[in-house]
Write a protein that holds these residues in place. Structure first.
Motif, short mmCIF file in Angstrom:
data_model
loop_
_atom_site.label_atom_id
_atom_site.label_comp_id
_atom_site.label_asym_id
_atom_site.label_seq_id
_atom_site.Cartn_x
_atom_site.Cartn_y
_atom_site.Cartn_z
N THR A 77 -3.67 5.08 14.07
CA THR A 77 -2.63 4.12 13.71
C THR A 77 -1.37 4.38 14.53
N ASP A 116 0.83 -1.21 0.00
CA ASP A 116 0.00 0.00 0.00
C ASP A 116 0.86 1.26 0.00
N LEU A 126 -7.64 8.93 11.51
CA LEU A 126 -7.24 7.53 11.31
C LEU A 126 -5.72 7.38 11.37
N HIS A 178 -4.06 0.54 6.59
CA HIS A 178 -4.46 0.26 5.21
C HIS A 178 -5.51 1.26 4.74
N ARG A 179 -6.44 1.58 5.61
CA ARG A 179 -7.49 2.55 5.24
C ARG A 179 -6.89 3.91 4.94
N VAL A 180 -5.93 4.32 5.75
CA VAL A 180 -5.29 5.62 5.54
C VAL A 180 -4.58 5.66 4.19
N HIS A 219 -11.02 12.58 8.16
CA HIS A 219 -10.93 11.15 8.47
C HIS A 219 -9.48 10.67 8.40
N VAL A 249 -6.08 -0.32 10.38
CA VAL A 249 -6.44 1.09 10.19
C VAL A 249 -5.47 1.75 9.22
N ALA A 293 -4.92 3.84 1.48
CA ALA A 293 -5.82 3.76 0.32
C ALA A 293 -6.57 5.07 0.11
N LEU A 294 -7.11 5.65 1.18
CA LEU A 294 -7.88 6.88 1.04
C LEU A 294 -6.99 8.05 0.66
#
Length: 501
Positions: free
Chosen positions: A303, A135, A299, A341-343, A295, A339, A345-346
């Protein structure tokens, strides 16, 4: 808890201990580490047979039992019954039931739960690191792409929260890129520590049996065995190094995220997000809320907090095998990866979609007199003035323009001509058109071709270096994946060969 307190305290486990410790540990092991334990059993068996510690018949019986267990036992469907201490003993009991106590019990020759635990914890950590690195490389690729696209796109650069100088969006993103490259390198360095196999250390001191630690490391896809056996069970710097590196990655990403939120405010407006990334107020229809940045900020903070918590748990622990660094601490750390991974990607999607508003940038640059440094520099180079005198003239021009609420390019020349003649005793050689060039943002950037600057050639060279770094990251990850795939294939083949006798 009242019902538990009245339970049987005459034999292990105490009901409260079972509920608060054993059952959560069993549940965590079956969810997170069952596959790793399966691989460890396989690799250890292959090594025991290849070294002659087990004979072919013993190895075949154990291999057949293990393969049957893999087919017939679904860890996801298991519940803790309380009749064994943990998941390891549950599986060992099942092996003995299938292969016989005499044969099944031989698999544990020359190993301990100490080295097994740290081996399966490392095997659980490695794929999470690899996924996070993938990522991070994707984000790096997006940053390089957008920096290349916007290498000439002007922005206002801020210091101390105030407009400072013009640069380009590509130049700003290049700074992010350099930090991200260093963060990836830190995580890769931590991964290299994780990639050393503890199996074979046994409890502390290895074994009197002629085991082959290099073979088990190879079969499990590790780069090599971790050398010192005490280190294998005590030196959990693989854990602290990993989570320190993860915390730094998201701490560093949080800083430009904060900038992006500021840039997208109504008053600044130099960064525009399309409607797909904007939420509208439930009561104020005029508002465009750039919520991805909010967000992302919280996030990223989560993390960092989760990663730091893992390091804090290990603080002031003894230099020995201990529970503090084991399964539940790792499980807590896995939340940081989830968490994170979400950061990543977004953030990649938001940066790819965002655009700089050139009109707002032009207005903000002009009204803030952000190019005035180059006016002072040009007076030194072209009028032969000392820098301090040139700086004072430029400062007077900026003060006059800001006080009048005017534009530096349109209204700055009269103030410049007056201040120059008053300080120097002669009119400036630069006329109005030359003055406009002196204070233009395009000229400001174009002349800054020094190493690391925003000038087209300097930034172009930097971007080429970043692409080379990304290519190297991809190549290294490919080599690791190939090694792991080869290890998996070898272990699978040898396991079935041994099972056939």
């Amino acid at each position: 808890m009242g019902a538990l307190q009245s339970g049987d305290r005459s034999s292990f486990p105490d009901p409260v201990y079972r509920e608060t410790v054993l059952e959560p540990l069993f549940d965590g092991a079956r969810r997170h580490h069952a596959d790793a334990l399966r691989r460890i059993d396989r690799a250890h068996l292959v090594m025991l047979v290849e070294t002659g510690i087990l004979d072919a018949a013993q190895g075949a019986a154990i291999a057949r039992a293990l393969l049957a267990m893999e087919r017939e036992i679904d860890p996801a469907g298991l519940g803790y019954g309380g009749d064994v201490e943990d998941y390891f003993f549950f599986m060992e009991r099942e092996l003995k039931r299938r292969a016989g106590a005499d044969i099944g019990g031989r698999l544990h020759t020359a190993r301990s739960r100490n080295d097994i635990d740290h081996t399966f914890l490392k095997l659980g950590l490695l794929p999470r690191i690899d996924a996070l690195l993938a990522d991070a490389r994707d984000l790096l690729a997006v940053l390089i792409e957008v920096a290349t696209r916007d290498r000439d796109t002007l922005i206002v650069a801020y210091t101390h929260g105030q407009p400072a100088q013009p640069t380009t969006y590509g130049h700003y993103l290049a700074a992010m890129i350099e930090v991200l490259i260093r963060d990836i390198e830190r995580i890769e360095a931590a991964r290299a520590i994780v990639d050393l196999c503890p199996l074979g250390a046994a409890a502390i001191t290895t074994s009197g049996f002629l085991i082959d630690r290099h073979r088990t490391a190879e079969l499990l896809g590790f780069a090599a065995p971790l050398q010192n056996s005490y280190s294998c069970i005590a030196a959990v710097d693989y854990l602290t190094a990993t989570y320190d590196a993860v915390a730094l990655l998201f701490l560093h990403l949080g800083r430009p995220i904060q900038d992006f939120l500021f840039w997208s405010s109504f008053e600044v407006g130099q960064l525009y997000l399309p409607n797909a990334f904007v939420q509208i107020s439930s009561i104020m229809p005029q508002k465009r809320n750039p919520v991805p940045f909010e967000h992302l900020r919280h996030l990223a903070g989560q993390t960092v907090g989760r990663a730091r918590a893992v390091v804090d748990v290990v603080h002031n622990t003894p230099f020995t095998d201990m529970t503090d660094s084991e399964a539940e601490t790792h499980e807590m750390g896995y939340q940081a990866f989830a968490v994170g991974h979400r950061v990543l990607a977004l953030l990649a999607a938001t940066i790819a979609a965002g655009r700089i508003d050139p009109e707002r940038v032009a207005v903000n640059l002009d009204r803030s007199c952000a190019t005035i440094t180059e006016l002072a520099d040009r007076l030194v180079r072209e009028e032969g003035l000392p820098f301090r005198l040139a700086h004072e003239i430029a400062a007077e021009v900026a003060r006059a323009v800001v006080a009048a609420g005017g534009s530096l390019t349109e209204h700055g020349y009269p103030a410049f001509a007056e201040a120059f003649e008053r300080h120097v005793g002669r009119p400036p050689a630069a006329g109005r058109d030359t003055f406009r060039d002196m204070v233009s943002a395009e000229a400001f950037v174009a002349v800054r071709e020094r190493f690391g600057g925003p000038g087209p050639a300097a930034l172009g060279a930097a971007l080429a270096g970043y692409r080379a770094a990304l290519d190297a990251f991809v190549e290294r990850s490919g080599a690791i994946a190939a090694r792991q795939a080869a290890a998996h294939a070898t272990l699978e083949r040898r396991m079935h060969e041994i099972a056939q006798g």
